[in-house]
Scaffold this motif. Structure first.
Motif, mmCIF file in Angstrom:
data_model
loop_
_atom_site.group_PDB
_atom_site.id
_atom_site.type_symbol
_atom_site.label_atom_id
_atom_site.label_comp_id
_atom_site.label_asym_id
_atom_site.label_seq_id
_atom_site.Cartn_x
_atom_site.Cartn_y
_atom_site.Cartn_z
ATOM 1 N N SER A 1 0.836 -1.206 0.000
ATOM 2 C CA SER A 1 0.000 0.000 0.000
ATOM 3 C C SER A 1 0.870 1.255 0.000
ATOM 4 C CB SER A 1 -0.920 0.021 1.218
ATOM 5 O OG SER A 1 -1.570 1.269 1.294
ATOM 6 N N VAL B 1 -0.706 4.251 0.312
ATOM 7 C CA VAL B 1 -1.716 5.232 0.723
ATOM 8 C C VAL B 1 -1.098 6.489 1.340
ATOM 9 C CG1 VAL B 1 -2.144 4.125 2.968
ATOM 10 C CG2 VAL B 1 -3.877 5.603 1.983
ATOM 11 N N ARG C 1 0.196 9.806 -0.647
ATOM 12 C CA ARG C 1 -0.719 10.842 -1.128
ATOM 13 C C ARG C 1 -1.276 11.716 0.004
ATOM 14 N NH1 ARG C 1 -1.555 6.277 -3.893
ATOM 15 N NH2 ARG C 1 -3.285 5.575 -2.599
ATOM 16 N N THR D 1 -4.122 8.516 8.519
ATOM 17 C CA THR D 1 -4.148 7.412 7.552
ATOM 18 C C THR D 1 -5.373 6.540 7.786
ATOM 19 O OG1 THR D 1 -1.724 7.419 7.538
ATOM 20 C CG2 THR D 1 -2.813 5.474 6.616
ATOM 21 N N HIS E 1 -8.489 8.306 6.606
ATOM 22 C CA HIS E 1 -8.525 8.316 5.135
ATOM 23 C C HIS E 1 -8.987 6.963 4.583
ATOM 24 C CE1 HIS E 1 -7.230 9.228 1.022
ATOM 25 N NE2 HIS E 1 -6.661 8.037 1.018
ATOM 26 N N LEU E 2 -8.413 5.885 5.113
ATOM 27 C CA LEU E 2 -8.764 4.533 4.634
ATOM 28 C C LEU E 2 -10.215 4.194 4.957
ATOM 29 C CD1 LEU E 2 -5.505 2.553 5.471
ATOM 30 C CD2 LEU E 2 -6.438 2.995 3.187
ATOM 31 N N GLN E 3 -10.660 4.573 6.158
ATOM 32 C CA GLN E 3 -12.031 4.263 6.565
ATOM 33 C C GLN E 3 -13.036 4.986 5.672
ATOM 34 O OE1 GLN E 3 -12.108 1.918 9.581
ATOM 35 N NE2 GLN E 3 -13.578 1.510 7.983
ATOM 36 N N GLU E 4 -12.675 6.190 5.261
ATOM 37 C CA GLU E 4 -13.536 6.970 4.370
ATOM 38 C C GLU E 4 -13.560 6.350 2.966
ATOM 39 O OE1 GLU E 4 -13.198 11.396 2.647
ATOM 40 O OE2 GLU E 4 -13.045 11.289 4.835
ATOM 41 N N LYS E 5 -12.394 5.894 2.529
ATOM 42 C CA LYS E 5 -12.263 5.328 1.175
ATOM 43 C C LYS E 5 -12.873 3.929 1.076
ATOM 44 C CE LYS E 5 -8.860 5.097 -2.489
ATOM 45 N NZ LYS E 5 -7.487 5.022 -2.874
ATOM 46 N N PHE E 6 -12.755 3.162 2.142
ATOM 47 C CA PHE E 6 -13.268 1.780 2.174
ATOM 48 C C PHE E 6 -14.167 1.612 3.395
ATOM 49 C CE2 PHE E 6 -8.923 1.705 0.386
ATOM 50 C CZ PHE E 6 -9.167 1.182 -0.875
ATOM 51 N N PRO E 7 -15.362 2.206 3.381
ATOM 52 C CA PRO E 7 -16.198 2.242 4.587
ATOM 53 C C PRO E 7 -16.673 0.880 5.093
ATOM 54 C CG PRO E 7 -17.367 3.160 2.689
ATOM 55 C CD PRO E 7 -15.974 2.913 2.251
#
Length: 194
Positions: free
Chosen positions: A74, A76, A79, A89, A92-98
């Protein structure tokens, strides 16, 4: 599909068999569905001068993960705004992959200083920690000893460090068994760490 994903952070400078043993153990012997090896652009606690470029370290992680079904590289954090913190981080991940549940993988040495992390209480409220054993001094804070969000995984104790590998290469030592074969070839071909 909902997945439980363990995030294994590191500069991976270079990635070595110790990292793979821990990451694979977590994927195979815990309830995690996948382990993502998150390449960190620059750890504020490490001297930047010793770090290879981000893309070289990421390439090596890709090579190392190729044969492991449950391990994913990854980038991630490349960016995200620097300096970055784990809490950002995770958000961000939780928002992108809820639909996914993200957990942190760390050595016991990191758990001992976890109370110093930025917003560590928020991390523990929303995410689980998977802790593997490390030989290290100091003690784990009482608040983390029997915490319901902290799972101790009886993984092998690995005492290989990337610093040792870099120093050994600089000294001209043959340390091929400590690196995945493609990573060894890549390091050799590019004349890294000499």
């Amino acid at each position: 599909m909902n997945k439980k994903i363990g995030l294994f952070f590191g500069t991976f400078n270079p990635i070595h068999i110790g990292h793979l043993i821990i990451a694979n153990h977590m994927a195979e012997f815990s309830d995690l569905d996948e382990v993502w090896l998150v390449v960190t652009p620059h750890n504020p606690h490490k001297k930047k001068s010793t770090l290879l470029n981000n893309h070289h370290r990421l390439d090596m992680v890709f090579m190392a993960c190729e044969e492991f079904e449950h391990l994913q590289p990854s980038d991630v954090e490349f960016r995200l705004e620097q300096p970055n913190y784990t809490i950002k981080t995770l958000a961000h991940l939780q928002e992108k992959f809820p639909t996914n549940e993200f957990c942190l993988i760390m050595g016991e040495d990191n758990l001992k200083s976890f109370h110093k992390w930025k917003n560590y209480e928020v991390i523990l409220e929303n995410h689980s920690l998977y802790v593997y054993p490390r030989k290290s001094g100091g003690r784990v804070e009482n608040q983390f000893k029997d915490h319901p969000k902290i799972t101790r995984v009886d993984a092998p104790v690995i005492e290989i460090s990337a610093t040792f590998i870099r120093d050994s290469i600089k000294e001209g030592k043959f340390i091929k068994p400590m690196l995945p074969p493609k990573v060894w070839d890549y390091v050799l071909h590019n004349n890294f760490y000499k």
